[in-house]
Write an enzyme that holds these catalytic residues in place. Structure first.
Site, PDB file in Angstrom:
ATOM      1  N   LYS A 180      -3.585   8.617  -1.113  1.00 32.90           N
ATOM      2  CA  LYS A 180      -4.114   8.208  -2.417  1.00 32.90           C
ATOM      3  C   LYS A 180      -3.696   9.230  -3.477  1.00 32.90           C
ATOM      4  O   LYS A 180      -3.206  10.320  -3.165  1.00 32.90           O
ATOM      5  CB  LYS A 180      -5.642   8.111  -2.378  1.00 32.90           C
ATOM      6  CG  LYS A 180      -6.209   7.055  -1.441  1.00 32.90           C
ATOM      7  CD  LYS A 180      -6.012   5.666  -1.968  1.00 32.90           C
ATOM      8  CE  LYS A 180      -6.675   4.620  -1.070  1.00 32.90           C
ATOM      9  NZ  LYS A 180      -6.029   4.506   0.238  1.00 32.90           N
ATOM     10  N   SER A 199      -2.616  -0.320  -0.658  1.00 29.27           N
ATOM     11  CA  SER A 199      -3.396   0.314  -1.723  1.00 29.27           C
ATOM     12  C   SER A 199      -2.552   1.136  -2.683  1.00 29.27           C
ATOM     13  O   SER A 199      -2.997   1.473  -3.779  1.00 29.27           O
ATOM     14  CB  SER A 199      -4.490   1.202  -1.122  1.00 29.27           C
ATOM     15  OG  SER A 199      -3.937   2.363  -0.547  1.00 29.27           O
TER      16      SER A 199
END
Length: 206
Positions: A161, A124
Protein backbone atom coordinates in the site's frame (compact mmCIF):
# COMPACT_ATOMS: atom_id res chain seq x y z
CA UNK A 1 -34.10 6.68 41.70
CA UNK A 2 -32.00 8.04 44.57
CA UNK A 3 -28.89 10.05 43.93
CA UNK A 4 -26.73 7.48 45.75
CA UNK A 5 -27.96 4.73 43.45
CA UNK A 6 -26.45 6.51 40.45
CA UNK A 7 -22.96 6.11 41.86
CA UNK A 8 -21.00 2.94 41.07
CA UNK A 9 -17.87 2.26 43.09
CA UNK A 10 -17.59 5.95 43.92
CA UNK A 11 -17.65 7.08 40.28
CA UNK A 12 -19.89 9.71 38.81
CA UNK A 13 -22.42 8.63 36.17
CA UNK A 14 -20.83 8.63 32.70
CA UNK A 15 -17.27 8.62 33.98
CA UNK A 16 -14.61 6.04 33.06
CA UNK A 17 -14.13 4.23 29.75
CA UNK A 18 -17.04 4.57 27.36
CA UNK A 19 -18.98 1.42 26.53
CA UNK A 20 -17.69 -0.15 23.34
CA UNK A 21 -14.33 1.66 23.33
CA UNK A 22 -12.20 -1.31 24.45
CA UNK A 23 -10.33 -3.89 22.37
CA UNK A 24 -13.51 -5.80 21.52
CA UNK A 25 -15.80 -2.71 21.32
CA UNK A 26 -18.48 -4.14 23.61
CA UNK A 27 -19.52 -4.11 27.25
CA UNK A 28 -17.21 -5.83 29.72
CA UNK A 29 -17.63 -7.81 32.95
CA UNK A 30 -15.36 -8.34 35.94
CA UNK A 31 -14.31 -11.95 36.60
CA UNK A 32 -11.91 -13.58 39.04
CA UNK A 33 -9.05 -15.67 37.67
CA UNK A 34 -6.04 -17.31 39.35
CA UNK A 35 -3.06 -14.96 39.40
CA UNK A 36 -0.93 -17.67 37.79
CA UNK A 37 -3.23 -17.69 34.74
CA UNK A 38 -3.58 -13.95 34.14
CA UNK A 39 -0.79 -13.84 31.53
CA UNK A 40 -2.16 -16.91 29.74
CA UNK A 41 -5.66 -15.43 29.51
CA UNK A 42 -4.30 -12.05 28.38
CA UNK A 43 -2.28 -13.73 25.60
CA UNK A 44 -5.32 -15.71 24.50
CA UNK A 45 -7.51 -12.59 24.35
CA UNK A 46 -4.87 -10.67 22.39
CA UNK A 47 -4.57 -13.53 19.88
CA UNK A 48 -8.36 -13.60 19.54
CA UNK A 49 -8.49 -9.83 19.07
CA UNK A 50 -5.77 -10.06 16.39
CA UNK A 51 -7.77 -12.73 14.56
CA UNK A 52 -10.85 -10.49 14.64
CA UNK A 53 -8.89 -7.52 13.29
CA UNK A 54 -7.49 -9.60 10.43
CA UNK A 55 -10.98 -10.79 9.58
CA UNK A 56 -12.16 -7.17 9.37
CA UNK A 57 -9.14 -6.09 7.30
CA UNK A 58 -9.03 -9.12 5.00
CA UNK A 59 -10.77 -7.46 2.07
CA UNK A 60 -8.32 -4.53 2.16
CA UNK A 61 -5.02 -6.37 2.60
CA UNK A 62 -4.37 -7.81 -0.88
CA UNK A 63 -1.68 -10.25 0.23
CA UNK A 64 1.57 -10.77 -1.67
CA UNK A 65 3.09 -14.04 -2.81
CA UNK A 66 6.28 -15.72 -4.02
CA UNK A 67 9.15 -13.92 -2.31
CA UNK A 68 12.34 -14.22 -4.40
CA UNK A 69 15.82 -12.71 -4.53
CA UNK A 70 17.86 -11.61 -7.56
CA UNK A 71 20.57 -13.96 -8.74
CA UNK A 72 23.88 -12.93 -7.21
CA UNK A 73 25.84 -13.79 -10.36
CA UNK A 74 23.32 -12.70 -12.97
CA UNK A 75 24.78 -12.17 -16.43
CA UNK A 76 24.66 -8.57 -17.59
CA UNK A 77 22.40 -8.10 -20.63
CA UNK A 78 22.54 -4.82 -22.54
CA UNK A 79 19.96 -4.12 -25.23
CA UNK A 80 19.64 -1.08 -27.51
CA UNK A 81 17.52 1.83 -26.24
CA UNK A 82 16.17 3.82 -29.20
CA UNK A 83 15.73 7.56 -28.90
CA UNK A 84 12.83 7.69 -31.34
CA UNK A 85 9.36 7.61 -29.74
CA UNK A 86 6.72 5.39 -31.36
CA UNK A 87 3.14 4.68 -30.20
CA UNK A 88 3.34 0.97 -31.05
CA UNK A 89 5.21 -1.49 -33.19
CA UNK A 90 8.97 -1.67 -33.78
CA UNK A 91 11.31 1.34 -33.60
CA UNK A 92 13.51 2.31 -36.48
CA UNK A 93 16.37 -0.11 -37.00
CA UNK A 94 18.77 2.63 -38.00
CA UNK A 95 21.96 2.59 -35.94
CA UNK A 96 21.82 6.39 -35.69
CA UNK A 97 18.63 6.12 -33.61
CA UNK A 98 20.27 4.07 -30.86
CA UNK A 99 20.75 6.37 -27.86
CA UNK A 100 22.51 3.94 -25.51
CA UNK A 101 22.81 0.34 -24.42
CA UNK A 102 20.42 -0.33 -21.52
CA UNK A 103 21.33 -2.98 -18.94
CA UNK A 104 17.97 -4.19 -17.63
CA UNK A 105 19.49 -5.65 -14.47
CA UNK A 106 21.23 -2.41 -13.49
CA UNK A 107 18.16 -0.36 -14.47
CA UNK A 108 15.85 -2.29 -12.12
CA UNK A 109 18.19 -3.17 -9.25
CA UNK A 110 20.57 -0.80 -7.51
CA UNK A 111 21.78 -3.20 -4.82
CA UNK A 112 21.40 -6.98 -5.15
CA UNK A 113 21.95 -7.69 -1.45
CA UNK A 114 19.28 -5.15 -0.50
CA UNK A 115 16.60 -6.22 -2.98
CA UNK A 116 13.97 -8.94 -3.35
CA UNK A 117 10.91 -9.58 -5.52
CA UNK A 118 7.29 -10.26 -4.57
CA UNK A 119 4.26 -11.22 -6.65
CA UNK A 120 1.29 -8.88 -6.41
CA UNK A 121 -2.08 -10.37 -5.52
CA UNK A 122 -5.38 -8.48 -5.81
CA UNK A 123 -6.32 -5.15 -7.40
CA UNK A 124 -5.95 -2.59 -4.60
CA UNK A 125 -2.94 -0.88 -6.26
CA UNK A 126 -3.86 -1.00 -9.95
CA UNK A 127 -3.92 2.79 -10.32
CA UNK A 128 -0.17 2.98 -9.64
CA UNK A 129 0.45 0.25 -12.18
CA UNK A 130 0.66 -2.77 -9.85
CA UNK A 131 -1.52 -5.44 -11.45
CA UNK A 132 -2.27 -8.97 -10.20
CA UNK A 133 0.66 -11.23 -11.09
CA UNK A 134 3.18 -8.39 -11.46
CA UNK A 135 6.61 -8.78 -9.90
CA UNK A 136 7.32 -5.86 -7.58
CA UNK A 137 10.89 -4.88 -6.67
CA UNK A 138 11.35 -4.22 -2.95
CA UNK A 139 14.38 -2.50 -1.44
CA UNK A 140 14.80 -3.56 2.19
CA UNK A 141 16.98 -0.82 3.66
CA UNK A 142 15.51 2.17 1.84
CA UNK A 143 14.10 4.61 4.40
CA UNK A 144 10.32 4.79 3.83
CA UNK A 145 8.77 8.24 3.42
CA UNK A 146 5.17 9.40 3.26
CA UNK A 147 3.86 8.73 -0.23
CA UNK A 148 6.12 5.72 -0.84
CA UNK A 149 4.63 2.39 -1.85
CA UNK A 150 5.69 -0.05 0.86
CA UNK A 151 5.55 -3.73 1.69
CA UNK A 152 4.06 -3.82 5.19
CA UNK A 153 3.15 -6.55 7.64
CA UNK A 154 0.05 -6.17 9.81
CA UNK A 155 -0.50 -8.77 12.51
CA UNK A 156 1.46 -11.33 10.47
CA UNK A 157 -0.14 -10.57 7.08
CA UNK A 158 1.73 -8.87 4.20
CA UNK A 159 0.23 -6.15 2.04
CA UNK A 160 1.42 -3.51 -0.45
CA UNK A 161 0.00 0.00 0.00
CA UNK A 162 0.96 3.67 -0.08
CA UNK A 163 2.31 4.96 3.24
CA UNK A 164 0.49 7.92 4.81
CA UNK A 165 -0.07 9.32 8.31
CA UNK A 166 -3.14 9.73 10.50
CA UNK A 167 -3.94 12.91 12.42
CA UNK A 168 -2.71 11.22 15.63
CA UNK A 169 0.68 10.52 14.05
CA UNK A 170 0.18 6.78 13.56
CA UNK A 171 0.62 5.32 10.04
CA UNK A 172 -2.15 4.51 7.64
CA UNK A 173 -1.98 2.55 4.40
CA UNK A 174 -3.80 3.79 1.32
CA UNK A 175 -5.02 1.74 -1.64
CA UNK A 176 -4.77 2.98 -5.22
CA UNK A 177 -8.14 1.88 -6.53
CA UNK A 178 -10.99 4.39 -6.85
CA UNK A 179 -13.68 1.72 -7.25
CA UNK A 180 -14.56 1.98 -3.54
CA UNK A 181 -13.85 -1.71 -3.00
CA UNK A 182 -10.79 -0.99 -0.85
CA UNK A 183 -10.59 1.27 2.20
CA UNK A 184 -7.60 2.89 3.94
CA UNK A 185 -6.08 0.75 6.69
CA UNK A 186 -5.66 2.68 9.93
CA UNK A 187 -2.81 1.31 12.04
CA UNK A 188 -3.72 1.07 15.73
CA UNK A 189 -1.24 1.04 18.60
CA UNK A 190 -2.22 -2.52 19.55
CA UNK A 191 -1.47 -3.85 16.07
CA UNK A 192 1.79 -5.54 15.13
CA UNK A 193 2.98 -3.32 12.29
CA UNK A 194 6.27 -3.36 10.40
CA UNK A 195 7.51 -2.02 7.07
CA UNK A 196 9.64 -4.62 5.30
CA UNK A 197 10.75 -2.45 2.42
CA UNK A 198 9.95 0.19 -0.20
CA UNK A 199 8.63 -0.82 -3.62
CA UNK A 200 10.96 0.77 -6.19
CA UNK A 201 9.60 -0.73 -9.40
CA UNK A 202 7.75 -3.59 -11.05
CA UNK A 203 7.72 -5.69 -14.21
CA UNK A 204 5.50 -8.21 -15.96
CA UNK A 205 5.72 -10.64 -18.87
CA UNK A 206 2.95 -10.60 -21.48
Amino acid sequence: MKKDELKIAGRKPGSGRKVGSGTFREETSVIRVPNSQKAVIADFLEAYARKQRLHELKDNLDSVDAFAQPLLAAESISLPLYQSKVPAGLPSAADSDIEEQLDLYQYLISNTDDTFFITIQGESMIEVGLMPGDKAIVQKRKQPALGDIVLAMIDGEFTVKTLAKQANGLPKLLPANSSGKYSPILILSRMEFQIWGVVTGSFRKF
